[in-house]
Design an enzyme around this catalytic site. Sequence first.
Site, PDB file in Angstrom:
ATOM      1  N   LYS A  39     106.850  46.190  33.873  1.00 42.35           N
ATOM      2  CA  LYS A  39     106.406  46.118  32.469  1.00 42.35           C
ATOM      3  C   LYS A  39     106.298  44.667  32.039  1.00 42.35           C
ATOM      4  O   LYS A  39     107.114  43.815  32.447  1.00 42.35           O
ATOM      5  CB  LYS A  39     107.416  46.871  31.603  1.00 42.35           C
ATOM      6  CG  LYS A  39     107.046  47.034  30.136  1.00 42.35           C
ATOM      7  CD  LYS A  39     108.080  47.935  29.452  1.00 42.35           C
ATOM      8  CE  LYS A  39     107.784  48.059  27.959  1.00 42.35           C
ATOM      9  NZ  LYS A  39     108.803  48.894  27.273  1.00 42.35           N
ATOM     10  N   SER A 114     107.317  52.407  24.371  1.00 41.59           N
ATOM     11  CA  SER A 114     106.423  51.291  24.558  1.00 41.59           C
ATOM     12  C   SER A 114     106.048  51.062  26.024  1.00 41.59           C
ATOM     13  O   SER A 114     105.191  50.228  26.299  1.00 41.59           O
ATOM     14  CB  SER A 114     107.053  50.013  24.004  1.00 41.59           C
ATOM     15  OG  SER A 114     108.282  49.730  24.626  1.00 41.59           O
ATOM     16  N   SER A 138     111.721  54.033  24.734  1.00 41.74           N
ATOM     17  CA  SER A 138     110.497  53.499  25.328  1.00 41.74           C
ATOM     18  C   SER A 138     110.279  53.772  26.808  1.00 41.74           C
ATOM     19  O   SER A 138     109.196  53.482  27.308  1.00 41.74           O
ATOM     20  CB  SER A 138     110.419  52.000  25.079  1.00 41.74           C
ATOM     21  OG  SER A 138     110.256  51.765  23.693  1.00 41.74           O
TER      22      SER A 138
END
Lengths: 433, 89, 503
Positions: A39, A114, A138
């Site tokens: 990420k 997210s 997330s």
Amino acid sequence: MGDNECCFEPEDRYNAFLTTCKKVTHGSGKLGGIAVAVKDNISTQGIETTCASKILKGYIPPYDAHVVQLLKGSGAAIVGKTNMDEFGMGTTTENSAFGPTLNPCDTGRVPGGSSGGSAAAIAGGMVRMALGTDTGGSIRCPAAFCGIVGLKPTYGRVSRYGLIAYANSLEQIGPMGRTVDDVSVLMQVIAGYDRRDSTSYDRPYAHTPCADIQGLRIGIPQEYFGSGVNPEVAAVVNKAVGRLEELGATTIPCSIPSMEYALAAYYVICTCEASSNLARFDGVRYGPAADAKKSWHEAYQEVRRANFGTEVRRRIMLGTFALSSGYYGKYYAKAQVARENVKKDFARVFADVDVIAGPTMPTVAFRLGEKSDPLSMYLTDILTVPVNLAGIPAISVPCGTAEGMPVGLQIMGRPWEDERVIDVAYAYEQGCI
Amino acid sequence: MATEQEVYHIAELADVGINTGELGTFTHQFNAILEYFDVLDRVSGDTAVTRDLCNVMREDETEPSLPREEVLRNVAAQEDGFIKAPRVM
Amino acid sequence: MAEGQVIVGLEVHCQLDTKSKLFCGCSTDYRADGPNTHVCPVCLGLPGTMPVLNKRAIEYAMRVAKALNCTVLQESEFSRKNYFYPDLDKAYQITQYDKPLAEGGYLEIEGDEGGEKRIRITRVHVEEDPGRLVHMGNAERGRYSLVDYNRAGIPLIEIVSEPDMRSPREARKFLNKLRATLEYLSVFDSEKEGSLRVDANISILGSERVEVKNITSYKGVEKALTFEITRQKSQLRRGQKVERETRHFLEARGVTQSSRSKEQEHDYRYFPEPDLRPLHVQSWVEGIVLPELPDARRERFIAQYGCSLNHARTLTGDLRLANFYEQVVRPDPAGLATLADTWISDTLIGELNYRDMSIDAVDPATFTGLIGLIREGVITDTSGIEVLRVMLDQHLNNQPCEKPLAIVDRLNLRKVSVTIPLGLGYEIDAKSGVEPSLTSQSNPILTAITEALTANPGAVEDFRKGKKGAFNFLVGQVMKKTRGCADPAEVNRLLAEELKKEA
């Protein structure tokens, strides 16, 4: 192309990646040769790391996050950086400055957030595993929305050194993958003590998932099946729980009354911490240049207004307000008390049960652009944030579909019982085969 | 509840800025969220007592610093090894 | 308190003398190196980095807390102080706010009214230093700032006093005593440039308090306070109110200047640092063994060496000076203690200050040798001063440094005196023993006396008339003629005899 080099040029129809590494080296080891995505809020030396924000466009970290060092040490092929909500602030990955990621199960819908990019990369078949981060859900939310597996480890089990901070006291880096086994192997690599993270515990993870849940006691909180949860989703999750009972577990109803204010406490704490964490972005040491011809205050404001998205600015302002003179007692201090109550609630429930189960999200993935009101967006985190407040481990494992979209079963465990949480998810997964 | 003026002031204090066009919607959304936070007023209890993990410290040993080129790599403007910044009054 | 009473409180920031920074492993020895060469991702505040606390910094701070008689808190923690400034690369400073390391102590100083006075210490805490800002440019080319983060993350100890001081003088004494204490504890090096910074709070009783920031030298504190008090008093005399404000001290001009108003609006939005864990170090206090501190050393100097209170205060008021003294007297404490005391306190310190030199420039053994020559009567006190000056100047100008005796002989400063009864015309050379010489005319002192009397009939006349200063004037003239080499006691005696004769 050498033996330890490979090519990574996926057809990224979902905008899952912000950066792809065309030629990737890898070694041998636990993850030898396995493509892993990272990420984009996790620092990777020499590879652009943006947190999906314009204010970090072009930023090349001179160091690797601890978990990235561990990935490299295990032979993983780090193939790229995945899209996310800007600085982790969001539940849909629509808050990315570089366009939303699409849900591979239905490209008209969000992948969750997210860590939407990581989830889509896995669900879309581009990588087998990815690292995500979970501050208020997330990892678990995109795992649920995209039909994959995602674990938020116990707070302190995985080093945060190199994770670009959004809310320090709430977040953890965690493994995401197609299967519980993959998530477990990735967890073996990234968990453990790091002396550069003062909140890191010496708790390595060396577990192989075990499907035996004979005698397991599962708590079913009423708040997870209340009116705020889509009835179809609730039904699917109930059925999954039923499957666990068939496999030898017993269910016990329970209640977590502090859920009434858990979400408010979460949003106060994370915005306060974020307002401070994001103050360093001023265009002086990295990011788009501050205009040196202007005065400090002018230049600073200009860089930030132009390069922070609306949601980021909103959360910074909320946090600044909550910490400002006269309001600390009403918001931040109260939120810490609320947090302690949430911890106590879980501890009380865990005296009688071994894990707690419920839906990961109150709905399936929404349509792109569907949720435009910030508060209604925050409310969708209601089932995931209590876990972050309490610092306990939680996993989301796919357990069926509703409205044609994946539904996630969330299993929560006692602090440091990530292994048990994995086992329950594994048992369910294997039990469906 | 916060007025538009207060919201503008907070944007200044946080140095994130706010366009006059956004101010109305922002204030409305801001207040809805603050109203939601009011549930915390009813919370009672004690804050956490530190039970574990305290006194986390390291020995006073030096480690290599970054080479200056690395420090300056992401810097937009520099002069003689210094990092250039807008003037402060 | 009296009306118009001055009230002063100080906040002192000192850099702790650790090897590495407070939250990272960068070396603290940055002063000789170029900008941004002692920086790592942590102290540069790069996104994703995290602080790890330096244990020695806490140990040092606890030594200070104990020496200042403070109570170490059961639980202390770090907090973030949030504000935006280019030298603060995280846009927050990690400091301690509502749970400092220690509270409630005191430091004793020599009060204005004589006797010991206790200045109470409110708190002692640890924090990181920001970077260093240099202002560049001008109105035409445009102004900008240059930042060097070498200093960012250096450990600071902040010591806050209650407003117990009543004059700039007391403030200076407090600061000196504090500095000495920290040096005795081996936690601080006052010679390092910029290692100490002071913010002062001053008010006149009944009026608002003014904060003066950015005082970076000991002398500066007294100057700043003196200026500020004068300024405030003249405001009040003119019937104007003193504004509650923050002012900056401009060292070069010796004045304080009002800061921009933005400073006053600072809302630091403190909250506990989530990346650091709390400290439970109260139990460490017992195990801390303090070294001999300035007051104890002062008492010991009085008892052991017979120093006067004032001299003992001076000598022990600086660690290096105290060490110097003890090294100088070590070969023969009984014989050297008093002489060294006087020579260091009354002469050496002055000569060093005049040349802006540190005590480190003087080798103790060499100094012992010098005062040994005086003690043995090889040279007079006056010659001793001359030799000392030559020694210091040689060091200052990077010339080859001669031993004291070599200087004595080169400048022909050996003492001249008569040590046997007058009339026998003997001249004694202090070094080589008795060398009888024939006539009193060859006695250099008598020769000098004769010349002085002849050259100054007016003074002789004044002496006859009973004018007090005349005798001393004539003594001075004789000393001049013998270039300070004559024994003053001898000169006095012989001159008195000669004047009696002529009467």
